[in-house]
Write a protein that holds these residues in place. Structure first.
Motif, short mmCIF file in Angstrom:
data_model
loop_
_atom_site.label_atom_id
_atom_site.label_comp_id
_atom_site.label_asym_id
_atom_site.label_seq_id
_atom_site.Cartn_x
_atom_site.Cartn_y
_atom_site.Cartn_z
N ASP A 54 0.95 -1.36 -0.09
CA ASP A 54 0.26 0.23 0.06
C ASP A 54 0.91 1.35 -0.21
OD1 ASP A 54 -2.62 -1.51 0.08
OD2 ASP A 54 -1.89 -2.13 2.65
N GLN B 43 1.39 5.26 -0.66
CA GLN B 43 0.15 6.09 -0.91
C GLN B 43 1.51 6.86 -2.26
OE1 GLN B 43 -0.46 7.77 3.05
NE2 GLN B 43 0.05 5.54 4.18
N ASN B 44 0.40 7.97 -2.55
CA ASN B 44 0.83 8.29 -3.26
C ASN B 44 0.76 10.17 -2.89
OD1 ASN B 44 1.10 9.34 -6.28
ND2 ASN B 44 -0.44 10.47 -6.38
N GLY C 13 0.41 15.40 0.96
CA GLY C 13 0.06 13.60 1.15
C GLY C 13 0.98 12.58 1.51
N PRO D 223 2.94 10.67 4.18
CA PRO D 223 2.29 10.40 5.67
C PRO D 223 2.93 10.40 6.50
CG PRO D 223 3.16 8.70 4.04
CD PRO D 223 3.65 9.84 3.39
N ALA E 292 5.69 5.83 0.88
CA ALA E 292 4.85 6.52 -0.20
C ALA E 292 5.68 7.19 -1.28
CB ALA E 292 4.14 7.61 0.70
#
Length: 194
Positions: free
Chosen positions: A48, A50-51, A84, A86, A183
């Motif tokens: 997972d 993230q972007n 964005g 994290p 990310a």
């Protein structure tokens, strides 16, 4: 005689099939796996990723990079903004490269152990810098020999700080990143040398 000849032909056919099968098997097992790319950090434990949205007040995504940030100008890094990142990010890594360079992807800037911030100001050293493909430590702006090249400004959020000395190269940096990317994002700009 015919039966004997048929048996010999059959044995040769079977031997040939086994030989070909063995070659194919060996070819599959000898295909190298690229474990030196940050992409290799995307193992099962990091499914997972993230972007991160990367932008700049100096140029639009897929737009022209102003000369100020290139070898034709002041040769300083442009301002960059991130959205964005994290909360669990311990550090950021920044890599700027040119995949359109004649011989190989040309690295213009590598920086690591950047505080997880929302912005990097222009003409700054936000973290620990490594050697670029100009064989210098720090930022080396876009400087294509001819034509229009694409330049990627890539950011990676990591779950730790890296124990890597200043002046390290991109391969060492990418090896340290494996398994720690949580990310990532990128901004692409274009430039044609004057």
């Amino acid at each position: 005689m015919n039966r004997k000849a048929g048996t010999v032909v059959l044995i040769f056919l079977l031997a040939g099939m086994l030989l070909i099968s063995g070659c194919i098997q060996n070819e599959k097992t000898e295909t190298p796996v690229n474990t030196k790319s940050p992409e290799a950090g995307k193992g099962d434990e990091n499914m997972d990723i993230q972007n991160i949205k990367v932008s700049s007040s100096a140029f639009a995504a897929n737009g022209s990079i102003p000369g100020k940030y290139t070898c034709d100008g002041a040769n300083i890094n442009p301002p960059l903004e991130f959205e964005g990142i994290p909360e669990e990010a311990e550090s950021l890594v920044f890599i700027v490269d040119d995949p359109d360079a004649p011989m190989k992807t040309f690295t213009h800037w590598i920086v690591w152990n950047i505080e997880p911030v929302a912005k990097i100001e222009e003409d700054t050293i936000p973290g620990v810098e490594g050697v670029n493909d100009f064989r210098k430590i720090g930022y080396g702006g876009p400087c294509p020999p001819s034509g229009t090249h694409r330049f990627f400004f890539r950011v990676y959020a990591l779950d730790r700080q890296l124990e890597l000395k200043a002046g390290a190269g991109r391969k060492d940096l990418e090896n340290e990143m494996i398994g720690h990317i949580i990310a990532e994002g990128e901004l692409m700009g274009k430039y044609s040398k004057k």
